[in-house]
Design a protein around this motif. Sequence first.
Motif, short mmCIF file in Angstrom:
data_model
loop_
_atom_site.label_atom_id
_atom_site.label_comp_id
_atom_site.label_asym_id
_atom_site.label_seq_id
_atom_site.Cartn_x
_atom_site.Cartn_y
_atom_site.Cartn_z
N GLU A 5 -9.48 -10.22 1.12
CA GLU A 5 -10.25 -9.92 -0.09
C GLU A 5 -10.71 -8.46 -0.07
O GLU A 5 -10.85 -7.85 0.98
N LEU A 6 -10.94 -7.93 -1.26
CA LEU A 6 -11.49 -6.59 -1.42
C LEU A 6 -12.77 -6.69 -2.25
O LEU A 6 -12.87 -7.55 -3.13
N GLU A 45 -3.67 -9.96 -2.73
CA GLU A 45 -2.39 -10.17 -3.40
C GLU A 45 -2.49 -9.93 -4.91
O GLU A 45 -1.56 -9.40 -5.53
N ASP A 46 -3.63 -10.29 -5.52
CA ASP A 46 -3.83 -10.02 -6.95
C ASP A 46 -3.96 -8.52 -7.20
O ASP A 46 -3.41 -7.98 -8.16
N PHE A 47 -4.70 -7.85 -6.32
CA PHE A 47 -4.86 -6.41 -6.44
C PHE A 47 -3.51 -5.70 -6.32
O PHE A 47 -3.17 -4.83 -7.11
N MET A 48 -2.72 -6.09 -5.31
CA MET A 48 -1.43 -5.44 -5.08
C MET A 48 -0.46 -5.70 -6.24
O MET A 48 0.30 -4.81 -6.62
N ALA A 49 -0.50 -6.89 -6.82
CA ALA A 49 0.35 -7.19 -7.97
C ALA A 49 -0.01 -6.25 -9.13
O ALA A 49 0.88 -5.70 -9.79
N TYR A 50 -1.31 -6.06 -9.38
CA TYR A 50 -1.74 -5.14 -10.44
C TYR A 50 -1.29 -3.72 -10.12
O TYR A 50 -0.77 -3.01 -10.97
N LYS A 51 -1.49 -3.29 -8.88
CA LYS A 51 -1.14 -1.92 -8.48
C LYS A 51 0.36 -1.67 -8.63
O LYS A 51 0.77 -0.63 -9.15
N HIS A 52 1.18 -2.62 -8.22
CA HIS A 52 2.64 -2.46 -8.38
C HIS A 52 3.02 -2.37 -9.86
O HIS A 52 3.87 -1.55 -10.24
N LYS A 53 2.39 -3.19 -10.68
CA LYS A 53 2.67 -3.16 -12.12
C LYS A 53 2.28 -1.80 -12.70
O LYS A 53 3.04 -1.19 -13.45
N ARG A 54 1.09 -1.33 -12.33
CA ARG A 54 0.61 -0.03 -12.81
C ARG A 54 1.52 1.10 -12.34
O ARG A 54 1.86 2.00 -13.10
N ASP A 55 1.93 1.05 -11.07
CA ASP A 55 2.81 2.08 -10.52
C ASP A 55 4.16 2.09 -11.23
O ASP A 55 4.73 3.16 -11.49
N LYS A 56 4.69 0.91 -11.54
CA LYS A 56 5.97 0.81 -12.24
C LYS A 56 5.88 1.43 -13.64
O LYS A 56 6.78 2.17 -14.06
N ILE A 57 4.79 1.16 -14.33
CA ILE A 57 4.58 1.73 -15.67
C ILE A 57 4.46 3.25 -15.58
O ILE A 57 5.04 3.99 -16.38
N SER A 58 3.71 3.73 -14.59
CA SER A 58 3.54 5.17 -14.41
C SER A 58 4.87 5.85 -14.10
O SER A 58 5.17 6.92 -14.63
N ARG A 59 5.65 5.24 -13.22
CA ARG A 59 6.96 5.81 -12.86
C ARG A 59 7.87 5.87 -14.07
O ARG A 59 8.56 6.87 -14.30
N ALA A 60 7.87 4.83 -14.89
CA ALA A 60 8.71 4.82 -16.09
C ALA A 60 8.28 5.93 -17.06
O ALA A 60 9.13 6.61 -17.65
N ALA A 61 6.98 6.14 -17.21
CA ALA A 61 6.48 7.20 -18.09
C ALA A 61 6.88 8.57 -17.56
O ALA A 61 7.30 9.45 -18.33
N LEU A 62 6.78 8.77 -16.25
CA LEU A 62 7.18 10.05 -15.66
C LEU A 62 8.68 10.29 -15.82
O LEU A 62 9.11 11.41 -16.11
#
Length: 77
Positions: A5-6, A45-62
């Motif tokens: 947990e975080l 695991e919930d945090f990491m799922a969100y982070k991966h989703k956010r990172d994927k969106i950021s990478r696509a925008a870049l």
Amino acid sequence: MTQTELTIQEAADLLNVSLEYMEQLLEKGEIPQFKPGSLRPIRIEDFMAYKHKRDKISRAALDELADQAQELKMGYE
């Protein structure tokens, strides 16, 4: 908190966002949370799922910005 947990502050620090913004993400349901007592721990695991989703969106925008820069011949050839 357990190792799985975080705290809200830990999650905010890992995302490099303010505590207030992190609380908004939780209230919108962007990251699931559970509430034992007054604490609002976040499962890693919930945090990491969100982070991966956010990172994927950021990478696509870049990638899109880089493609546009190349099309406009902005010195990225």
